[in-house]
Design an enzyme around this catalytic site. Structure first.
Site, PDB file in Angstrom:
ATOM      1  N   GLU A 273       0.812  -1.215   0.000  1.00  0.00           N
ATOM      2  CA  GLU A 273       0.000   0.000   0.000  1.00  0.00           C
ATOM      3  C   GLU A 273       0.851   1.273   0.000  1.00  0.00           C
ATOM      4  O   GLU A 273       0.324   2.373  -0.192  1.00  0.00           O
ATOM      5  CB  GLU A 273      -0.945   0.010   1.207  1.00  0.00           C
ATOM      6  CG  GLU A 273      -2.056  -1.015   1.137  1.00  0.00           C
ATOM      7  CD  GLU A 273      -1.592  -2.441   1.396  1.00  0.00           C
ATOM      8  OE1 GLU A 273      -1.980  -3.320   0.604  1.00  0.00           O
ATOM      9  OE2 GLU A 273      -0.836  -2.690   2.364  1.00  0.00           O
TER      10      GLU A 273
ATOM     11  N   ILE B  93       9.642  -9.398   5.759  1.00  0.00           N
ATOM     12  CA  ILE B  93      10.524 -10.465   6.232  1.00  0.00           C
ATOM     13  C   ILE B  93      10.236 -11.729   5.433  1.00  0.00           C
ATOM     14  O   ILE B  93       9.078 -12.134   5.296  1.00  0.00           O
ATOM     15  CB  ILE B  93      10.333 -10.713   7.741  1.00  0.00           C
ATOM     16  CG1 ILE B  93      10.693  -9.440   8.530  1.00  0.00           C
ATOM     17  CG2 ILE B  93      11.189 -11.896   8.208  1.00  0.00           C
ATOM     18  CD1 ILE B  93      10.398  -9.502  10.008  1.00  0.00           C
TER      19      ILE B  93
ATOM     20  N   HIS C 239       6.210 -15.091  -2.216  1.00  0.00           N
ATOM     21  CA  HIS C 239       5.490 -13.835  -1.990  1.00  0.00           C
ATOM     22  C   HIS C 239       6.450 -12.703  -1.609  1.00  0.00           C
ATOM     23  O   HIS C 239       6.283 -11.560  -2.046  1.00  0.00           O
ATOM     24  CB  HIS C 239       4.428 -14.042  -0.899  1.00  0.00           C
ATOM     25  CG  HIS C 239       3.576 -12.854  -0.641  1.00  0.00           C
ATOM     26  ND1 HIS C 239       2.634 -12.410  -1.543  1.00  0.00           N
ATOM     27  CD2 HIS C 239       3.511 -12.012   0.416  1.00  0.00           C
ATOM     28  CE1 HIS C 239       2.033 -11.347  -1.051  1.00  0.00           C
ATOM     29  NE2 HIS C 239       2.543 -11.084   0.138  1.00  0.00           N
TER      30      HIS C 239
END
EC number: 2.5.1.78
Length: 155
Positions: free
Chosen positions: A59, A81, A87
């Site tokens: 965002e 992390i 991902h």
């Protein structure tokens, strides 16, 4: 970690600058520290601060883009992390590309204080806590403000 080559710039004359600071809240303890250090650094340099928060790193670019419309420099802070899936790579690449594109398209410097680490220990070591070896919230803020001043002085 290596600090070899780190410029010795701990402050800039930021009076008259408006600095937008947006920080994610995912990995809250780390992001809160990055956010606080960025705000402290900008204010210590004499800049006016406009600050806000978002949920996660993805965002950040849209809010940075909005802040770039009214600020002399913008700082984005977050902490991604690495987990056990790809991902991490997608998020890191998307955020970095987005922040870079915004800076180039808008002409407004964007300090990238988004930590991309393999574990929480590495993030804590870079977040500016007492005992941390680095302070990326402050470093990203100084870099963005310094660049804003350089751009202001160019013909």
């Amino acid at each position: 970690m290596s600090k070899e080559g780190l410029p010795n710039v701990s402050s800039v004359a930021g009076a008259g600058l408006v600095v937008g600071i947006v920080s994610a809240t995912w990995n809250e303890k780390i992001c809160n520290q990055l956010h606080a250090e960025a705000i402290r650094t900008a204010k210590d340099c004499g800049a006016k601060v406009i600050e806000t928060r978002v949920i996660g790193a993805l965002e950040l670019p849209i809010v940075v883009q909005k802040l770039a419309q009214t600020c002399d420099a913008v700082v984005a802070n977050g902490c991604v992390i690495k987990g056990g899936t790809p991902h991490f790579d997608y998020v890191c690449d998307s955020v970095t590309e987005g922040l870079t594109r915004i800076a180039l398209d808008s002409g407004v410097p964007v300090g990238n204080g988004v930590l991309t680490t393999l574990n929480e220990e590495q993030a804590i070591d870079r977040a500016g806590f007492d005992g941390s070896t680095e302070n990326k919230g402050a470093e990203a803020t100084i870099a963005a403000m310094h660049t804003a001043l350089v751009l202001r002085d160019l013909p």
